[in-house]
Write a protein that holds these residues in place. Structure first.
Motif, mmCIF file in Angstrom:
data_model
loop_
_atom_site.group_PDB
_atom_site.id
_atom_site.type_symbol
_atom_site.label_atom_id
_atom_site.label_comp_id
_atom_site.label_asym_id
_atom_site.label_seq_id
_atom_site.Cartn_x
_atom_site.Cartn_y
_atom_site.Cartn_z
ATOM 1 N N LEU A 71 2.240 -7.750 43.115
ATOM 2 C CA LEU A 71 1.822 -6.146 43.147
ATOM 3 C C LEU A 71 2.111 -6.314 41.931
ATOM 4 C CD1 LEU A 71 3.223 -5.777 46.708
ATOM 5 C CD2 LEU A 71 1.080 -6.026 46.409
ATOM 6 N N ASP A 72 3.482 -6.379 41.078
ATOM 7 C CA ASP A 72 3.869 -5.477 39.801
ATOM 8 C C ASP A 72 2.234 -5.618 39.005
ATOM 9 O OD1 ASP A 72 5.458 -5.143 40.640
ATOM 10 O OD2 ASP A 72 7.174 -6.946 39.507
ATOM 11 N N ARG A 73 1.829 -6.605 38.797
ATOM 12 C CA ARG A 73 0.586 -6.868 38.191
ATOM 13 C C ARG A 73 -0.449 -6.231 38.597
ATOM 14 N NH1 ARG A 73 2.873 -12.281 38.494
ATOM 15 N NH2 ARG A 73 1.169 -13.472 40.280
ATOM 16 N N VAL A 74 -0.855 -5.269 39.023
ATOM 17 C CA VAL A 74 -2.430 -4.576 39.453
ATOM 18 C C VAL A 74 -1.469 -3.215 39.403
ATOM 19 C CG1 VAL A 74 -3.293 -6.287 40.652
ATOM 20 C CG2 VAL A 74 -2.146 -5.405 41.967
ATOM 21 N N SER A 75 -0.172 -2.705 40.222
ATOM 22 C CA SER A 75 -0.277 -1.674 40.642
ATOM 23 C C SER A 75 0.811 -0.831 38.968
ATOM 24 C CB SER A 75 1.248 -2.008 41.272
ATOM 25 O OG SER A 75 2.457 -2.411 41.282
ATOM 26 N N GLY A 76 0.780 -1.267 38.261
ATOM 27 C CA GLY A 76 1.185 -0.413 36.786
ATOM 28 C C GLY A 76 2.670 0.487 36.623
ATOM 29 N N ARG A 77 2.336 2.261 37.234
ATOM 30 C CA ARG A 77 4.070 2.064 36.880
ATOM 31 C C ARG A 77 3.742 2.823 38.645
ATOM 32 N NH1 ARG A 77 4.328 5.713 31.649
ATOM 33 N NH2 ARG A 77 4.441 4.649 30.320
ATOM 34 N N ASN A 127 6.510 -3.692 45.707
ATOM 35 C CA ASN A 127 6.620 -4.323 44.733
ATOM 36 C C ASN A 127 7.766 -3.960 43.966
ATOM 37 O OD1 ASN A 127 6.551 -1.304 43.996
ATOM 38 N ND2 ASN A 127 4.983 -1.718 42.703
ATOM 39 N N THR A 128 7.976 -4.637 42.490
ATOM 40 C CA THR A 128 10.191 -4.468 42.061
ATOM 41 C C THR A 128 9.780 -3.320 42.084
ATOM 42 O OG1 THR A 128 9.652 -6.696 41.614
ATOM 43 C CG2 THR A 128 11.219 -4.655 40.485
ATOM 44 N N ALA A 129 8.908 -2.174 41.472
ATOM 45 C CA ALA A 129 9.707 -0.264 41.217
ATOM 46 C C ALA A 129 9.663 -0.151 42.920
ATOM 47 C CB ALA A 129 8.148 0.612 40.449
ATOM 48 N N GLY A 130 9.350 -0.495 44.150
ATOM 49 C CA GLY A 130 9.257 0.217 45.206
ATOM 50 C C GLY A 130 10.361 0.116 46.166
ATOM 51 N N LEU A 131 11.213 -1.650 45.375
ATOM 52 C CA LEU A 131 12.406 -2.431 46.070
ATOM 53 C C LEU A 131 13.857 -0.820 45.352
ATOM 54 C CD1 LEU A 131 11.856 -6.388 46.272
ATOM 55 C CD2 LEU A 131 12.575 -4.214 48.418
ATOM 56 N N ARG A 132 13.439 -1.665 43.797
ATOM 57 C CA ARG A 132 14.705 -0.632 43.488
ATOM 58 C C ARG A 132 14.493 1.085 43.861
ATOM 59 N NH1 ARG A 132 12.248 -2.538 37.951
ATOM 60 N NH2 ARG A 132 14.286 -4.332 37.544
ATOM 61 N N ASP A 133 13.483 1.433 43.862
ATOM 62 C CA ASP A 133 13.289 2.614 45.187
ATOM 63 C C ASP A 133 14.565 2.459 46.160
ATOM 64 O OD1 ASP A 133 13.033 4.706 42.408
ATOM 65 O OD2 ASP A 133 11.690 5.517 44.178
ATOM 66 N N LEU A 142 -6.206 -6.898 49.144
ATOM 67 C CA LEU A 142 -5.233 -6.033 49.099
ATOM 68 C C LEU A 142 -5.052 -6.126 47.728
ATOM 69 C CD1 LEU A 142 -2.447 -4.790 49.938
ATOM 70 C CD2 LEU A 142 -1.437 -7.082 50.669
ATOM 71 N N LEU A 143 -5.038 -7.038 47.125
ATOM 72 C CA LEU A 143 -4.690 -6.736 45.477
ATOM 73 C C LEU A 143 -5.321 -5.832 44.797
ATOM 74 C CD1 LEU A 143 -3.123 -10.323 44.526
ATOM 75 C CD2 LEU A 143 -2.035 -7.813 44.626
ATOM 76 N N ASP A 144 -7.067 -6.198 45.487
ATOM 77 C CA ASP A 144 -7.844 -5.182 44.537
ATOM 78 C C ASP A 144 -7.870 -3.390 44.788
ATOM 79 O OD1 ASP A 144 -8.721 -7.566 43.766
ATOM 80 O OD2 ASP A 144 -10.532 -6.989 44.841
ATOM 81 N N ALA A 145 -7.447 -3.194 46.254
ATOM 82 C CA ALA A 145 -7.138 -2.067 46.888
ATOM 83 C C ALA A 145 -6.267 -1.395 46.738
ATOM 84 C CB ALA A 145 -6.791 -2.414 48.272
ATOM 85 N N VAL A 146 -4.605 -2.042 45.488
ATOM 86 C CA VAL A 146 -4.031 -1.662 45.465
ATOM 87 C C VAL A 146 -4.315 -1.113 44.088
ATOM 88 C CG1 VAL A 146 -1.639 -2.115 44.545
ATOM 89 C CG2 VAL A 146 -2.099 -2.977 46.753
ATOM 90 N N ALA A 147 -5.430 -2.445 42.853
ATOM 91 C CA ALA A 147 -5.065 -1.404 41.409
ATOM 92 C C ALA A 147 -5.241 -0.060 41.871
ATOM 93 C CB ALA A 147 -6.042 -2.992 41.289
ATOM 94 N N ALA A 148 -6.938 -0.698 43.362
ATOM 95 C CA ALA A 148 -7.358 1.485 42.831
ATOM 96 C C ALA A 148 -7.017 1.998 43.423
ATOM 97 C CB ALA A 148 -9.133 0.708 43.488
ATOM 98 N N ALA A 149 -6.161 2.128 44.035
ATOM 99 C CA ALA A 149 -5.569 2.955 44.121
ATOM 100 C C ALA A 149 -4.254 3.834 43.378
ATOM 101 C CB ALA A 149 -4.930 3.339 45.803
ATOM 102 N N ARG A 152 -0.525 7.290 40.984
ATOM 103 C CA ARG A 152 0.030 8.152 41.946
ATOM 104 C C ARG A 152 1.408 8.046 41.785
ATOM 105 N NH1 ARG A 152 -3.245 6.894 47.624
ATOM 106 N NH2 ARG A 152 -5.144 8.176 47.247
ATOM 107 N N SER A 153 2.383 8.697 42.264
ATOM 108 C CA SER A 153 3.658 7.656 42.099
ATOM 109 C C SER A 153 4.524 6.732 43.011
ATOM 110 C CB SER A 153 4.840 9.111 41.867
ATOM 111 O OG SER A 153 4.876 9.459 43.601
ATOM 112 N N TRP A 154 3.781 6.673 44.663
ATOM 113 C CA TRP A 154 3.315 6.088 45.799
ATOM 114 C C TRP A 154 2.946 5.764 45.917
ATOM 115 C CZ3 TRP A 154 7.512 2.993 47.578
ATOM 116 C CH2 TRP A 154 8.504 2.921 47.396
ATOM 117 N N VAL A 155 2.055 4.727 46.437
ATOM 118 C CA VAL A 155 1.074 4.256 46.728
ATOM 119 C C VAL A 155 0.962 4.017 48.380
ATOM 120 C CG1 VAL A 155 -1.062 2.127 46.879
ATOM 121 C CG2 VAL A 155 -0.612 3.807 45.334
ATOM 122 N N THR A 156 0.584 3.914 49.090
ATOM 123 C CA THR A 156 0.989 3.282 50.879
ATOM 124 C C THR A 156 -0.069 3.205 51.491
ATOM 125 O OG1 THR A 156 2.531 5.483 50.687
ATOM 126 C CG2 THR A 156 1.968 4.014 52.885
#
Length: 229
Positions: free
Chosen positions: A66-72, A88-94, A30-37, A42-46
């Motif tokens: 998730l934060d460690r592999v998702s960048g911005r 991730n944290t950015a998603g929770l904030r939104d 899962l983490l590898d897939a998120v990192a690649a996406a 992208r602004s959002w990754v689903t």
């Protein structure tokens, strides 16, 4: 042909447009897939299809992992059951979820009945949100462009047709005028190849054409007190 009496068309289209992960995928996959996406700017990754559970009760990564592999990018992972989201944290904030509170439930006053924010022993949000009333979708709005969502619904409907599904009922508890109109539009445009009916939200007031396809009302945990009164 087959009739599927319980589907969620918009959610299925969104999943079709997102990254579908094998239900058997482990945390590292899962983490590898998120990192690649997230590398595609992208602004959002689903991500959909995960059955890892929650960070506290299952094998799912928490928001910090998730934060460690998702960048911005903001990340949301929908579990296979359809009522759980991992952010991730950015998603929770939104989403507007408090990252930390002083006591259990003390900072979740804006979260309605039917929604639970998972928190660890320090009352910090793990990133997992259980949602049985469509609050996440209402808060974030559509994260998929209208045309892209329509195309994705068409691809999903084609797969159902290939499997012999000739009719379906959308059982989404938040089907109001706008969502009902989009369902009818997709059917009229033949993006939805199946005969269509749907359940409506309890308070929904629909125009004649969508109303003709409504076959009942969908109630959820949010409406429990209404049913008891």
């Amino acid at each position: 042909g087959f009739v599927d009496p319980h589907v969620h068309v918009r959610a299925s289209g969104s999943a079709e447009a997102g990254l579908d992960l094998s239900a058997d995928a482990a945390k590292g996959e899962l983490l590898d897939a998120v990192a690649a996406a997230c590398g595609e700017e992208r602004s959002w990754v689903t991500v959909t299809g995960s059955n890892l559970g929650t960070p506290l009760l299952g094998a799912a990564p928490d928001r910090h992992e998730l934060d460690r592999v998702s960048g911005r990018a903001r990340v949301r992972v929908r579990d296979r059951g359809g009522h759980g989201w991992l952010f991730n944290t950015a998603g929770l904030r939104d989403l507007g979820v408090d990252l930390a509170v002083t006591a259990t439930g003390g900072g979740d006053g804006g979260v309605p009945p039917g929604v639970t924010v998972e928190r660890d022993s320090d009352f910090s949000a793990t990133g997992f949100v259980a949602d049985h009333v469509g609050w996440v979708g209402d808060r974030l709005g559509s994260l998929t462009e209208r045309e892209e969502l329509a195309r994705a619904v068409g691809r999903w409907s084609n797969r159902l047709a290939a499997a012999g599904v000739v009719a379906l009922c959308d059982a989404t508890a938040t089907n109001g005028p706008a969502k009902a109109a989009s369902l009818c539009r997709w059917r009229e445009e033949r993006l939805l190849r199946q005969e269509l009916s749907f359940l409506g939200a309890p308070e929904a007031r629909l125009d004649p054409e969508p109303e003709s396809r409504r076959i009942g009302t969908k109630r959820s945990e949010e409406h429990t007190s209404e049913l008891q009164s």
